[in-house]
Design a protein around this motif. Structure first.
Motif, PDB file in Angstrom:
ATOM      1  N   ASP A   1      20.783 -22.103  10.643  1.00 39.33           N
ATOM      2  CA  ASP A   1      19.958 -21.112  11.339  1.00 39.33           C
ATOM      3  C   ASP A   1      20.823 -20.219  12.224  1.00 39.33           C
ATOM      4  O   ASP A   1      21.401 -20.690  13.205  1.00 39.33           O
ATOM      5  N   PRO A   2      20.892 -18.911  11.913  1.00 38.74           N
ATOM      6  CA  PRO A   2      21.672 -17.999  12.752  1.00 38.74           C
ATOM      7  C   PRO A   2      21.102 -17.924  14.166  1.00 38.74           C
ATOM      8  O   PRO A   2      19.916 -18.160  14.393  1.00 38.74           O
ATOM      9  N   GLY A   3      21.964 -17.584  15.107  1.00 46.71           N
ATOM     10  CA  GLY A   3      21.541 -17.396  16.485  1.00 46.71           C
ATOM     11  C   GLY A   3      21.397 -15.914  16.802  1.00 46.71           C
ATOM     12  O   GLY A   3      22.095 -15.070  16.229  1.00 46.71           O
ATOM     13  N   PHE A   4      20.484 -15.612  17.703  1.00 38.70           N
ATOM     14  CA  PHE A   4      20.313 -14.222  18.144  1.00 38.70           C
ATOM     15  C   PHE A   4      20.013 -14.251  19.636  1.00 38.70           C
ATOM     16  O   PHE A   4      19.054 -14.889  20.079  1.00 38.70           O
ATOM     17  N   TYR A   5      20.863 -13.589  20.403  1.00 36.66           N
ATOM     18  CA  TYR A   5      20.766 -13.621  21.858  1.00 36.66           C
ATOM     19  C   TYR A   5      20.844 -12.204  22.420  1.00 36.66           C
ATOM     20  O   TYR A   5      21.592 -11.367  21.906  1.00 36.66           O
TER      21      TYR A   5
ATOM     22  N   LEU B   1      24.675 -11.696  17.558  1.00 31.41           N
ATOM     23  CA  LEU B   1      24.184 -12.291  16.315  1.00 31.41           C
ATOM     24  C   LEU B   1      25.227 -13.295  15.872  1.00 31.41           C
ATOM     25  O   LEU B   1      26.385 -12.928  15.625  1.00 31.41           O
ATOM     26  N   SER B   2      24.845 -14.566  15.811  1.00 31.98           N
ATOM     27  CA  SER B   2      25.838 -15.607  15.552  1.00 31.98           C
ATOM     28  C   SER B   2      25.530 -16.365  14.264  1.00 31.98           C
ATOM     29  O   SER B   2      24.400 -16.355  13.774  1.00 31.98           O
ATOM     30  N   ARG B   3      26.556 -17.046  13.762  1.00 38.11           N
ATOM     31  CA  ARG B   3      26.355 -17.890  12.590  1.00 38.11           C
ATOM     32  C   ARG B   3      25.388 -19.017  12.916  1.00 38.11           C
ATOM     33  O   ARG B   3      24.665 -19.506  12.061  1.00 38.11           O
ATOM     34  N   GLY B   4      25.386 -19.414  14.186  1.00 40.16           N
ATOM     35  CA  GLY B   4      24.457 -20.445  14.632  1.00 40.16           C
ATOM     36  C   GLY B   4      25.130 -21.788  14.836  1.00 40.16           C
ATOM     37  O   GLY B   4      26.281 -22.004  14.453  1.00 40.16           O
TER      38      GLY B   4
ATOM     39  N   PRO C   1      20.575 -11.935   9.397  1.00 38.00           N
ATOM     40  CA  PRO C   1      19.920 -11.993  10.712  1.00 38.00           C
ATOM     41  C   PRO C   1      18.593 -12.752  10.617  1.00 38.00           C
ATOM     42  O   PRO C   1      17.905 -12.688   9.595  1.00 38.00           O
ATOM     43  N   PRO C   2      18.217 -13.458  11.675  1.00 38.53           N
ATOM     44  CA  PRO C   2      16.983 -14.249  11.647  1.00 38.53           C
ATOM     45  C   PRO C   2      15.736 -13.427  11.941  1.00 38.53           C
ATOM     46  O   PRO C   2      14.654 -14.000  12.133  1.00 38.53           O
ATOM     47  N   LEU C   3      15.869 -12.112  11.996  1.00 41.33           N
ATOM     48  CA  LEU C   3      14.736 -11.245  12.289  1.00 41.33           C
ATOM     49  C   LEU C   3      15.026  -9.861  11.723  1.00 41.33           C
ATOM     50  O   LEU C   3      16.174  -9.541  11.370  1.00 41.33           O
TER      51      LEU C   3
END
Length: 313
Positions: free
Chosen positions: A135-139, A119-122, A90-92
């Motif tokens: 960079d993973p995605g987080f929405y 939470l995505s691979r990005g 996770p990016p956070l």
């Protein structure tokens, strides 16, 4: 001939295009922008995010009512556990994610609604390798939601044996965005004019519904739920097990279809509707075909528990 638009013209055309359901989007967070937005037209996820074209990502569905977010920590813990299973960093920190969920719920301007966390691979390409995505995605998305109608609990639901099997164990315990089997189950229910499709494994043991867990009150008055494995233990089911244990015997283990046909009650457990009685199964009434006492009691107890323990925002 289709014209190649300039970037500003393309963006204007994209934002002006019809967007069904946009009125339900109350607020959202996108970690690429590092901010919260309340204009649903701007909820634009890149197509090359592996979340979109590979199903390589996780999600959680969370309810909030009366200014309280239900079992937030349990949802985030499940997402972080799933991330480890997918080797997705996770990016956070989880504590930051918790603060952001509360901030998005607050920005929604409503004391009730639904939250979706992704939470995505990005983004990074259209191949299959996670290495494409640096960079993973987080929405996070807050959605308008109506409270379940009262007659849902007084009339109950119909259910049937799905033609689709439970997921394999290595996938069932991960709440990934790859929900095609669940979509097929939902379509199956619509085609049969039924409410709920329920999976069964090769031995005839119960699995789960498309977006909910199922439990029974067996002929001996025991609260029964399937064992973890090919079933995703929902947060509402886990709360129900804890609450029911104070009033009746509770057992987790295989539930054969023969036992379901003799059950006193069948229960559908989900965070949006808490506990709803299933009054018909495979064309037959469950017991007397009326909502049972446990379903009514457990719905109220779950709501009280969720409000008491929920996270304020």
């Amino acid at each position: 001939m289709i014209q190649a638009l300039k970037p500003d013209d393309f963006l204007s055309a994209l934002l002006a295009a019809p967007r069904p359901g946009v009125e339900k989007i109350l607020a959202f967070y996108d970690n690429r922008a590092r901010g919260i937005c309340t204009d649903g037209h701007l909820l634009l996820i890149p197509l090359d995010d592996h979340l979109c074209h590979r199903g390589d990502g996780l999600f959680e569905s969370i309810c909030y009512r009366d200014g309280k977010i239900f079992v937030l920590d349990s949802h985030l813990q499940r997402m972080w556990d799933g991330a480890r299973a997918l080797a997705l960093e996770p990016p956070l920190a989880m504590s930051e994610a918790r603060e952001l969920v509360c901030a998005v719920a607050h920005a929604s301007g409503s004391d009730k609604g639904d939250i979706r966390v992704f939470l995505s691979r990005g983004p990074g390409g259209f191949g299959i390798s996670p290495a494409e995505c640096p960079d993973p995605g987080f929405y996070i998305v807050a959605l308008a939601a109506k409270l379940p109608p009262a007659d849902l609990y007084s009339r109950g639901l119909s259910a049937f044996t799905s033609a689709y099997p439970p997921k394999q164990e290595y996938l069932a315990r991960i709440k990934s965005v790859n929900y095609l089997p669940n979509v097929l189950m939902a379509a199956e229910a619509v085609s049969r004019a039924e409410d709920v499709a329920i999976t069964f494994d090769e031995a005839g043991n119960m699995g789960e519904a498309a977006i909910a867990n199922v439990a029974i009150i067996d002929e001996n008055g025991c609260f029964r739920s399937p064992e973890p494995g090919r079933v995703l233990p929902g947060t509402t089911l886990l709360c129900a097990l804890e609450i029911a244990d104070q009033k009746m015997p509770v057992k987790t283990g295989p539930i054969h279809i023969r036992e379901m046909l003799k059950a006193k009650e069948m229960l559908l457990l989900t965070s949006a509707t808490l506990c709803v009685p299933i009054v018909r199964f495979d064309g037959r009434p469950v017991a007397d075909g009326q909502p049972g006492a446990v379903a009514r009691w457990l719905k109220d107890e779950l709501l009280a528990y969720m409000l008491k323990t929920g996270t304020s925002f």
